[in-house]
Motif scaffolding. Structure first.
Motif, PDB file in Angstrom:
ATOM      1  N   GLU A 605       0.823  -1.188  -0.030  1.00 23.77           N
ATOM      2  CA  GLU A 605       0.006  -0.079   0.075  1.00 23.77           C
ATOM      3  C   GLU A 605       0.810   1.243  -0.030  1.00 23.77           C
ATOM      4  N   LEU A 606       2.060   1.201   0.823  1.00 20.99           N
ATOM      5  CA  LEU A 606       2.885   2.336   0.668  1.00 20.99           C
ATOM      6  C   LEU A 606       3.600   2.481  -0.563  1.00 20.99           C
ATOM      7  N   GLN A 607       3.815   1.512  -1.295  1.00 23.25           N
ATOM      8  CA  GLN A 607       4.402   1.424  -2.584  1.00 23.25           C
ATOM      9  C   GLN A 607       3.523   2.035  -3.695  1.00 23.25           C
ATOM     10  N   SER A 608       2.241   1.623  -3.400  1.00 26.98           N
ATOM     11  CA  SER A 608       1.329   2.073  -4.615  1.00 26.98           C
ATOM     12  C   SER A 608       0.444   3.285  -4.229  1.00 26.98           C
ATOM     13  N   LYS A 609      -0.241   3.301  -3.034  1.00 25.94           N
ATOM     14  CA  LYS A 609      -0.956   4.711  -2.423  1.00 25.94           C
ATOM     15  C   LYS A 609      -0.129   5.684  -1.980  1.00 25.94           C
ATOM     16  N   LYS A 610       1.081   5.343  -1.549  1.00 25.68           N
ATOM     17  CA  LYS A 610       2.067   6.348  -0.606  1.00 25.68           C
ATOM     18  C   LYS A 610       1.512   6.462   0.583  1.00 25.68           C
ATOM     19  N   LYS A 611       0.423   5.838   1.245  1.00 28.15           N
ATOM     20  CA  LYS A 611       0.108   6.006   2.401  1.00 28.15           C
ATOM     21  C   LYS A 611      -0.473   4.905   3.192  1.00 28.15           C
ATOM     22  N   ILE A 612      -0.806   4.658   4.268  1.00 23.44           N
ATOM     23  CA  ILE A 612      -1.521   3.554   4.656  1.00 23.44           C
ATOM     24  C   ILE A 612      -2.408   4.279   5.972  1.00 23.44           C
ATOM     25  N   SER A 613      -3.272   3.669   6.205  1.00 24.28           N
ATOM     26  CA  SER A 613      -4.128   4.156   7.578  1.00 24.28           C
ATOM     27  C   SER A 613      -4.977   2.820   8.086  1.00 24.28           C
ATOM     28  N   LYS A 614      -5.321   3.006   9.384  1.00 28.45           N
ATOM     29  CA  LYS A 614      -5.999   1.977  10.060  1.00 28.45           C
ATOM     30  C   LYS A 614      -6.755   2.688  11.102  1.00 28.45           C
ATOM     31  N   THR A 615      -8.013   2.125  11.355  1.00 27.79           N
ATOM     32  CA  THR A 615      -8.814   2.825  12.306  1.00 27.79           C
ATOM     33  C   THR A 615      -9.298   1.715  13.574  1.00 27.79           C
ATOM     34  N   ILE A 616      -8.651   2.182  14.972  1.00 21.71           N
ATOM     35  CA  ILE A 616      -8.716   1.264  16.077  1.00 21.71           C
ATOM     36  C   ILE A 616      -9.748   1.597  17.030  1.00 21.71           C
ATOM     37  N   PRO A 617     -10.507   1.155  17.800  1.00 14.62           N
ATOM     38  CA  PRO A 617     -11.011   1.332  18.938  1.00 14.62           C
ATOM     39  C   PRO A 617     -10.280   1.830  20.219  1.00 14.62           C
ATOM     40  N   ILE A 618     -10.226   2.442  20.990  1.00 10.07           N
ATOM     41  CA  ILE A 618      -9.559   2.988  22.154  1.00 10.07           C
ATOM     42  C   ILE A 618     -10.688   3.561  23.187  1.00 10.07           C
ATOM     43  N   LYS A 619     -10.189   3.435  24.557  1.00 13.37           N
ATOM     44  CA  LYS A 619     -10.858   3.988  25.656  1.00 13.37           C
ATOM     45  C   LYS A 619     -10.708   5.324  26.113  1.00 13.37           C
ATOM     46  N   ASP A 620     -11.574   5.987  26.139  1.00 10.82           N
ATOM     47  CA  ASP A 620     -11.054   7.412  26.806  1.00 10.82           C
ATOM     48  C   ASP A 620     -11.015   7.380  28.298  1.00 10.82           C
ATOM     49  N   SER A 621     -10.535   8.431  29.035  1.00 10.60           N
ATOM     50  CA  SER A 621     -10.396   8.489  30.394  1.00 10.60           C
ATOM     51  C   SER A 621     -11.374   8.183  31.234  1.00 10.60           C
ATOM     52  N   LYS A 622     -12.726   8.277  30.687  1.00 11.88           N
ATOM     53  CA  LYS A 622     -13.977   7.633  31.508  1.00 11.88           C
ATOM     54  C   LYS A 622     -14.302   6.283  30.946  1.00 11.88           C
ATOM     55  N   ASN A 624     -15.043   5.071  27.802  1.00 10.73           N
ATOM     56  CA  ASN A 624     -15.978   5.011  26.683  1.00 10.73           C
ATOM     57  C   ASN A 624     -14.929   4.810  25.745  1.00 10.73           C
ATOM     58  N   LEU A 625     -15.764   4.071  24.986  1.00  6.33           N
ATOM     59  CA  LEU A 625     -15.088   3.751  23.350  1.00  6.33           C
ATOM     60  C   LEU A 625     -15.188   4.750  22.414  1.00  6.33           C
ATOM     61  N   LYS A 626     -14.071   5.011  21.817  1.00  9.87           N
ATOM     62  CA  LYS A 626     -13.945   5.910  20.682  1.00  9.87           C
ATOM     63  C   LYS A 626     -13.013   5.584  19.746  1.00  9.87           C
ATOM     64  N   THR A 627     -13.197   5.939  18.477  1.00 14.95           N
ATOM     65  CA  THR A 627     -12.205   5.109  17.402  1.00 14.95           C
ATOM     66  C   THR A 627     -11.238   6.410  17.094  1.00 14.95           C
ATOM     67  N   ILE A 628      -9.913   5.962  16.575  1.00 13.45           N
ATOM     68  CA  ILE A 628      -8.966   6.896  16.201  1.00 13.45           C
ATOM     69  C   ILE A 628      -8.589   6.294  14.807  1.00 13.45           C
ATOM     70  N   THR A 629      -7.899   7.010  13.863  1.00 14.80           N
ATOM     71  CA  THR A 629      -7.388   6.577  12.799  1.00 14.80           C
ATOM     72  C   THR A 629      -5.903   6.963  12.588  1.00 14.80           C
ATOM     73  N   MET A 630      -4.977   5.900  12.555  1.00 17.62           N
ATOM     74  CA  MET A 630      -3.620   6.052  12.467  1.00 17.62           C
ATOM     75  C   MET A 630      -3.220   6.296  11.068  1.00 17.62           C
ATOM     76  N   LYS A 631      -2.396   7.332  10.738  1.00 12.95           N
ATOM     77  CA  LYS A 631      -2.019   7.447   9.563  1.00 12.95           C
ATOM     78  C   LYS A 631      -0.583   7.462   9.159  1.00 12.95           C
ATOM     79  N   VAL A 632      -0.034   6.852   8.199  1.00 13.06           N
ATOM     80  CA  VAL A 632       1.438   6.747   7.936  1.00 13.06           C
ATOM     81  C   VAL A 632       1.721   7.041   6.577  1.00 13.06           C
ATOM     82  N   GLU A 633       2.505   8.365   6.191  1.00  9.96           N
ATOM     83  CA  GLU A 633       2.617   8.775   4.796  1.00  9.96           C
ATOM     84  C   GLU A 633       3.989   8.200   4.312  1.00  9.96           C
ATOM     85  N   GLY A 634       3.966   8.136   2.880  1.00  5.38           N
ATOM     86  CA  GLY A 634       4.998   7.784   2.317  1.00  5.38           C
ATOM     87  C   GLY A 634       5.424   9.060   1.411  1.00  5.38           C
TER      88      GLY A 634
END
Length: 897
Positions: A605-622, A624-634
């Motif tokens: 994906e980094l070769q072709s699109k020059k970037k990758i991303s992944k959305t994962i769930p995490i818990k906040d300080s209270k 509660n579940l929420k999602t964040i998207t991790m992005k890495v660029e080429g």
């Protein structure tokens, strides 16, 4: 057989021959008869060797027949200073007379100019070891030489006409005088011109004195060097133009990284006008550690004197910089010297505390802090005059928002067990802390102010200790490469000179990369493409043991450390946790793709699109579940090695594929290099310097747009499979060659967009055709590289044996192949109709095979060459009529490839 006494010998390498009374060493080539052996071993003349042989045989020594004549008059005793001065004058005159050819050649190789040193009054001498021969010394001088350590008597040696056999101190050495405060020579230093690993440096016994002398009393800036050779090198640049006129600059040599003597310190402390001490040591670990050590020492001895250090490039020293570059490099480094960060003063436990931390006062007014000992991280002690506090179980480094500790507090001078208390508390919880202080002061029978001050001071120290520990545990990432002006100019000069591609390929070979002339330059340019918006990727293919990893490692050594990432094994999700810009324009190296299967998808994906991303769930300080998207660029440039071309076809389609040379001749070249390397006949230092220079060149290459005005005429051959990606690779590779020539091309500006760019030349296209021909041929071939190599070897074997057909057993015996591999290749070649069965049977002798078309690969090769040449011819024909383009064509036609 015996161990040779004339060189370092771990195993016996000298052989004696009783029949001829001779010897020969197979390690250092020493040879001769018995008398010559004694001459060489005892360092004596032939007459003395004969006497020694007589004694060893039980004969009569010369002293029995020649009684020593009594002195008619005792000679006056000669002092050490007098004899050292006299002998050094002899050394100096011998060097200046021009008779010591080896010595002058050595000095020239180290960049020394005798006239320059002579003008400055610092000329050295040369000790050939002959100063005491043939009656050159009176008896008094000879005795003085012995006392001064210039002549060393042989224990148990044979007395000669003059009394005793001697060996000369520091024989075959360049000599430098060490002087006392009055300028008299009080010791000598010798630097061997033979570069023996175990005997390079010689000092006379009871060494005293400084080199080049005691600093001028009016010195304001003092440059300290690690070695005498380095100080002598700097003396050639004096006066140093980097400093303003009127500043008193002196140079003083230490005697190695542990060679700051009491005499040095005394001389430095005596400089009343001293404002700055400049450390100019070697660019290695020992040099850097020595600078840090002496900065700490001198900051205490001379607190008002500024301390600075020259940042010597790694692997270099003053003399090597002077030899490899010129004095401008030294002067610029001195000019760019840096002051150290706040010095780390060691505590009693060896842990580092900054000056500020060591000297700051307590927030509660205490004027003296206690001693923190962290030798055992699970048993940390803090001691003041009144209290001792022990931290049991260590300190949590993860939660810096709290400081929960288990403490044992006791009175320093009390053995009463009642005068101690143990408690677990959070030092950041003020309410609980105040209650604890009130309770503890009663039990310890001490004042609350003393206890409160001690805990406050301890808290400050622990915070500093914790932060320093957290910092030390962080991964040390390679720093951005910084170039001096001199190194930058040299790199630009290299990239601006003619025949860049040819010189680059030759110099890559000089870094220790043997053979693979085409592949190594191709790979180097692919690695260079990482700096562009559309990088290239490369995969090395070949059987195990053909040098795939070796090629990739050697070429990647030419890329700066902060521009590459090496992967052995990585988890599937690891790439998503890099910083967003951390992989941008990086070279990703996979040693073996079999060990990195999990990360091949994100890499694609980094070769072709020059970037990758992944959305994962995490818990906040209270919670509660929420999602964040991790992005890495080429973009990234990917390089890998494998033996399984088909298995990684998805990655291979995105990459240039190279097949390594597995010929017998290539292997022999590599083994010859390995033998020379083992024998110490390879200039490894020069190889390392050239590798660093390649890194310099890579550092000064800057992103710039490339336009190819000939792109529309470049049609890839129709035989190539998957032409879309191959066409893209071909055009990008041409642009990369242009990009590498950026210091030779005119920078133009697009009038409509204002964008700056450089243009491709026909020379770039010709080089691309040369380097990519094998790659394009492999992409046009329906067979894999290994299968094609087998088929061509088979054709060669048939031709050399004048045969038209063959049996499997014949090939198995001739090629010494694995039966399974042979079976696979034969079935594959039958399937693609490159072989046919012409006889035999399955059960007895096996099938008889015949090659269908022995010329098909030559025809494919020729068709590809014709197609590439035709494209260039079309370009030249379409350019006819333009004067400027004719000039381009003429220039290209007369270029050397």
């Amino acid at each position: 057989m015996l161990k040779c006494p004339f060189h370092e010998d771990d195993k016996p390498s000298m052989k004696t021959y009783p029949n001829t009374n001779t010897f020969n060493c197979f390690g250092c080539s020493a040879n001769g008869d018995v008398i010559e052996f004694i001459q060489k071993k005892e360092n004596c003349n032939k007459r003395q060797a004969l006497l020694k042989a007589t004694e060893l045989c039980g004969g009569i020594s010369e002293t029995n027949n020649n009684p020593v004549q009594a002195k008619s008059q005792p000679e006056e005793q000669v002092s050490n200073t007098e004899i050292l001065t006299k002998i050094f004058t002899y050394f100096k005159n011998g060097l200046n007379s021009g008779t010591a050819k080896r010595a002058t050649e050595y000095l020239e190789s180290r960049g020394f100019s005798l006239p320059l040193l002579g003008e400055a009054g610092w000329e050295p001498g040369y000790n050939s070891g002959q100063f005491h021969h043939r009656g050159k010394l009176s008896e008094a001088d000879q005795k003085a030489c012995v006392n001064a350590g210039l002549l060393i008597p042989y224990n148990g040696s044979v007395p000669n006409a003059n009394g005793t056999t001697y060996t000369a101190f520091a024989k075959e050495c360049i000599m430098f005088p060490l002087k006392d405060e009055t300028g008299n020579i009080v010791s000598l230093y010798g630097r061997s011109i033979t570069d023996s690993k175990n005997s390079r440096h010689f000092y006379t016994a009871n060494r005293t004195g400084l080199y080049p002398n005691y600093p001028n009393p009016n010195t304001t800036k003092l440059i300290l060097t690690e070695a005498i050779i380095d100080a002598a090198t700097l003396l050639q640049t004096s006066p140093i133009p980097t400093f303003p006129k009127g500043e008193g600059v002196s140079i003083l040599s230490l005697y190695g990284t542990n060679g700051l003597t009491k005499e040095h310190l005394q001389a430095i402390k005596g400089l009343q006008n001293l404002q700055e001490i400049i450390f100019f040591f070697d660019g290695d670990k020992a040099g850097n550690e020595a600078i840090e050590k002496y900065q700490k020492q001198l900051s205490k001895e001379l607190p008002l004197v500024k301390l600075s250090a020259v940042e010597t490039p790694e692997g270099e020293d003053i003399n090597s910089l002077y030899v490899n570059y010129d004095k401008d490099a030294l002067l610029q480094l001195i000019d760019e010297r840096k002051e150290p960060a706040p010095l780390n003063l060691p505590s009693a436990d060896g842990e580092a505390l900054t000056n500020q931390a060591a000297n700051q006062s307590s927030p509660l007014g205490g004027d003296r802090e206690g001693l923190l000992v962290t030798t055992n991280p699970d048993f940390i002690t803090y001691t003041t005059e009144e209290l001792q506090i022990i931290i049991l179980g260590g300190i949590n480094l993860q939660q810096i928002d709290r400081l929960r500790l288990t403490l044992k507090i006791s009175r320093t001078n009390s053995n009463n067990p009642l005068h101690s208390i143990r408690h677990t508390l959070d030092l950041y919880h003020s309410d609980y802390l105040e209650r604890f202080i009130n309770k503890a002061s009663e039990q310890l029978e001490t004042g609350t102010t003393i206890l409160r001050r001690a805990i406050a001071e301890l808290t400050n120290r622990i915070e500093q200790y914790r932060l320093s520990r957290i910092e030390s545990l962080k991964e040390k990432r390679p720093q951005e490469r910084q170039l001096t002006g001199q190194r930058q100019r040299m790199a630009i000069k290299y990239l601006s000179s003619p025949k860049l591609m040819q010189r680059t390929n030759e110099d890559i070979g000089r870094t220790g990369m043997i053979g693979e002339e085409n592949n190594r330059l191709l790979m180097y340019l692919v690695f260079t493409s990482r700096l562009r918006e559309q990088p290239l990727h490369i995969i090395s293919l070949g059987a195990s043991g053909t040098g795939k990893t070796y090629l990739q490692e050697k070429v990647s050594e030419l890329i700066p450390e902060h521009h590459k990432l090496e992967i052995t094994i990585l988890s599937e999700n690891a790439f998503y946790y890099f910083g967003q810009q951390e992989l941008k324009n990086k070279l990703i190296l996979i040693e073996d793709m079999d060990g990195a299967e999990n990360v091949l998808y994100p890499l694609r994906e980094l070769q072709s699109k020059k970037k990758i991303s992944k959305t994962i769930p995490i818990k906040d300080s209270k919670g509660n579940l929420k999602t964040i998207t991790m992005k890495v660029e080429g973009p990234i440039s990917l390089a890998g090695t494998t033996t399984k071309e088909k298995l990684y076809e998805d990655n291979a389609n995105r990459s240039l594929l190279i097949y390594l040379d597995s010929s017998k001749q290539h292997k022999e070249h590599i083994m010859t290099y390995q033998r020379k390397l083992s024998a110490g006949k390879i200039a490894t230092k020069e190889e390392k310097q050239l590798i660093e220079f390649f890194k310099d060149m890579q550092t000064i290459l800057k992103p710039i747009k490339v336009k190819n005005p000939y792109a529309e005429y470049l049609i890839i051959p129709e035989h190539v499979f998957k032409p879309l990606r191959t066409n893209s690779h071909y055009l990008v590779f041409i642009e990369t060659i242009t990009f590498y020539h950026q210091y030779q091309r005119e920078v133009k500006t697009d009038t409509s967009t204002g964008e700056r760019f450089i243009e491709t030349t026909l020379e770039d296209i010709r080089w691309a055709n040369i380097l990519l021909k094998e790659v394009l041929l492999a992409k046009a071939d329906e067979l894999s590289g290994e299968c094609r190599r087998f088929l061509e070897n088979l054709k060669g074997w048939l031709n050399s044996n004048k045969k038209e057909s063959f049996y499997k057993s014949e090939i198995r015996e001739a090629f010494r192949m694995n039966p399974n591999n042979l079976k696979y290749y034969l079935s594959l070649l039958l399937r693609y109709n490159h072989l046919k069965i012409v006889g035999g049977n399955r059960h007895k002798s096996g099938y008889e095979y015949e090659v269908v078309n022995t010329e098909e690969y030559k025809e494919l090769n020729q068709n590809l060459t014709n197609a590439l040449d035709a494209a260039l011819n079309d370009i030249e024909q379409n350019l006819v009529g333009s004067v400027n383009n004719k000039r381009v064509i003429n220039a290209v036609t007369h270029s050397t490839y």
